[in-house]
Enzyme design. Structure first.
Site: not given
Length: 507
Positions: A51, A71, A79, A84-85, A331, A469
């Site tokens: 993001a 950062e 993250n 997992g791309g 999930r 997120e």
């Protein structure tokens, strides 16, 4: 009041109790004179995941002036770099080349409505889905490479629409976005921790930052003040590593569960925003990843390995040798089914997932899993039963029944879609599974333009935006696999457009 700045020095640590060792120690409101700014930037982006990096690049491309990414950790990516791309893109070129022509953004939204269980924000999901190809184009434009011919159907999706980066990590995306940002003039700073916001009434005008911070020691570094001329974009991610906050918002969440997140996912900036009135939503909706393995820490390889296991294999309870769920459900459904597998003393009875070895012996997902001993090559069902203490007779009966259902392409037990299921003949790749805390559905309430909403007025906090997120209320009770990267990339595009529109509207 032009020369006066009233601000709150927030202690996120005091807000969440036991985290005081890693956060400021006191809460005190005080008035100060005019800030002596150490530097300024037109747009300040907090966080360097999908993001934040998307927002930074797109802010430059919108002509918003100088862009500074802050950062707190020692590396770029958060993250996002270790995920997992995966990226869900309806009508992506690989999907169309496979002959999947009946997908659409609306089909993706339909799947997300089901997984959201009535708690999702449909307009937000629709906005993101409708611009999914923009996210794909951003990746291609910045040099991201995806696996040739790889587009599959993942849990909770009704179509094969999930593509994957070349090396199977989100770092393939964050690296290219970072490189594009550097080329286009974005200033990236590592080890810059946000201590506080600087407010002028209900408008954010800058940030108080601890420069040269070394996580998690707040005694390190020095304090500087950075002025935000046009906007502050929060893209700091979730709080899944903040154990005190997790327990406060969801006491039912098993505190022994491992977590897939990077160590810096502790949510201090989210708490700071809340202290200034930002409205939190769905904070108790914390998702577990049902593909976790108890035989590796953190995110690991199990996510990749089980993209085979869920489709071509089977999940079996070690307690009775039986299947216990639809392996291709979302999930939340799968995690809840898995965690019902308990020994008499309440400890986890880790189920196993296995599939045929020979068809995937050279697949990097299998090679890495076997190398790292979070999966094993086992020759027969008897060997599986012996290795994992499963009732052998019941295991054999279950697999005989499963193979019959594979042949019939119908699963009367759990209504699993069987189009990719393979008859299990051995030898097998076997792994153990147990969910891990993975994603925070809750966070700051925003409007469709990514403006942060003040809970006291239900109006936007001026010049404050949030994406990814750190935001809440978008996915509802469960987020589908491969949709987080999509959301982050798209909202990085949208927030840059919003900032531009807000500036033009203010003129």
């Amino acid at each position: 009041m032009q020369g006066r700045r009233n601000f709150l020095k927030l202690s996120a640590g005091a807000a969440i109790g036991s985290l005081a060792a890693t956060l400021p120690g006191t809460v005190q409101a005080k008035s100060c004179g005019e800030i002596n700014w150490d530097e300024s930037a037109d747009v300040i982006v907090v966080g360097s995941g999908f993001a934040g990096l998307s927002a930074a690049v797109n802010a430059k491309r919108q002509g918003l002036g100088s862009v500074l990414v802050l950062e707190k950790m020692q590396v770029i990516g958060g993250n996002s770099a270790i995920n997992g791309g995966w990226l869900a893109i309806p009508k992506n070129p690989i999907q169309l080349a496979q002959g999947v022509n009946d997908d659409s953004p609306e089909e993706l939204v339909k799947d997300q409505i089901i997984s959201g269980r009535g708690m999702q924000n449909e307009p937000a999901l629709r906005q993101i889905a409708n611009r999914s190809l923009d996210a794909y184009d951003l990746c291609i434009d910045t040099g991201v490479k995806f696996r040739d011919g790889f587009n599959i159907q993942v849990g909770g999706h009704n179509k094969a629409r999930a593509i994957r980066t070349q090396h199977g990590t989100g770092g393939d995306i964050t690296t290219k976005l970072y490189e594009a940002g550097v080329k286009e003039g974005v200033d990236h700073r590592l080890q810059h921790y946000i201590e506080d916001f600087i407010m002028d009434g209900q408008q954010i005008i800058g940030v108080k930052v601890r420069k040269n911070y070394r996580f998690p020691d707040l005694k390190t570094g020095t304090t500087i003040f950075i002025k935000a001329n046009k906007a502050v974009v929060l893209a700091n991610g979730g709080f899944a590593r903040n154990m005190a906050l997790r327990e406060a918002v969801d006491p039912s969440l098993d505190p022994t569960l491992d977590c897939t997140n990077a160590m810096g996912a502790t949510g201090e900036v989210t708490l700071t925003a809340m202290a200034y009135g930002a409205l939190p939503v769905h904070m108790n909706l914390i998702q577990t990843g049902h593909w976790g393995s108890p035989d590796e820490g953190g995110f690991g390889w199990s996510n990749a390995l089980l993209s085979i296991g869920w489709h071509q294999g089977v999940a079996i309870s070690v307690l009775n040798g039986k299947r216990f769920m639809d392996e291709r459900a979302d999930r939340k459904t799968c995690s809840e089914a898995i965690m019902k597998n308990r020994n008499a003393d309440g400890s986890p009875a880790y189920p196993v997932v296995f599939f045929n070895y020979n068809n995937y012996a050279k697949d990097d997902r299998v090679v890495r899993a076997l190398r790292d001993e979070m999966a094993w090559k086992v020759d027969s069902l008897d060997e599986i039963a012996a290795k994992f203490d499963i009732p052998a007779a019941e295991l054999k009966r279950s697999i005989k029944e499963y193979n019959k259902h594979v042949g019939e392409r119908k699963d009367p037990l759990f209504n699993r879609k069987m189009d990719t299921a393979e008859e299990l003949t051995g030898p097998f790749v076997v792994s153990r599974i147990w969910p891990k805390v993975h994603y925070c559905m809750g966070g700051l309430k925003t409007d469709l333009g990514a403006r942060v909403i003040d809970g006291r007025s239900m109006a936007p906090i001026k010049n404050l935006y949030a994406i990814g997120e750190v935001t809440g209320g978008i996915h509802g009770e469960a987020r589908l696999s491969s949709t987080s990267c999509l959301e982050c990339l798209v909202m990085g595009i949208i927030v840059s457009e919003t900032i531009k529109a807000d500036l033009e509207g203010a003129v």
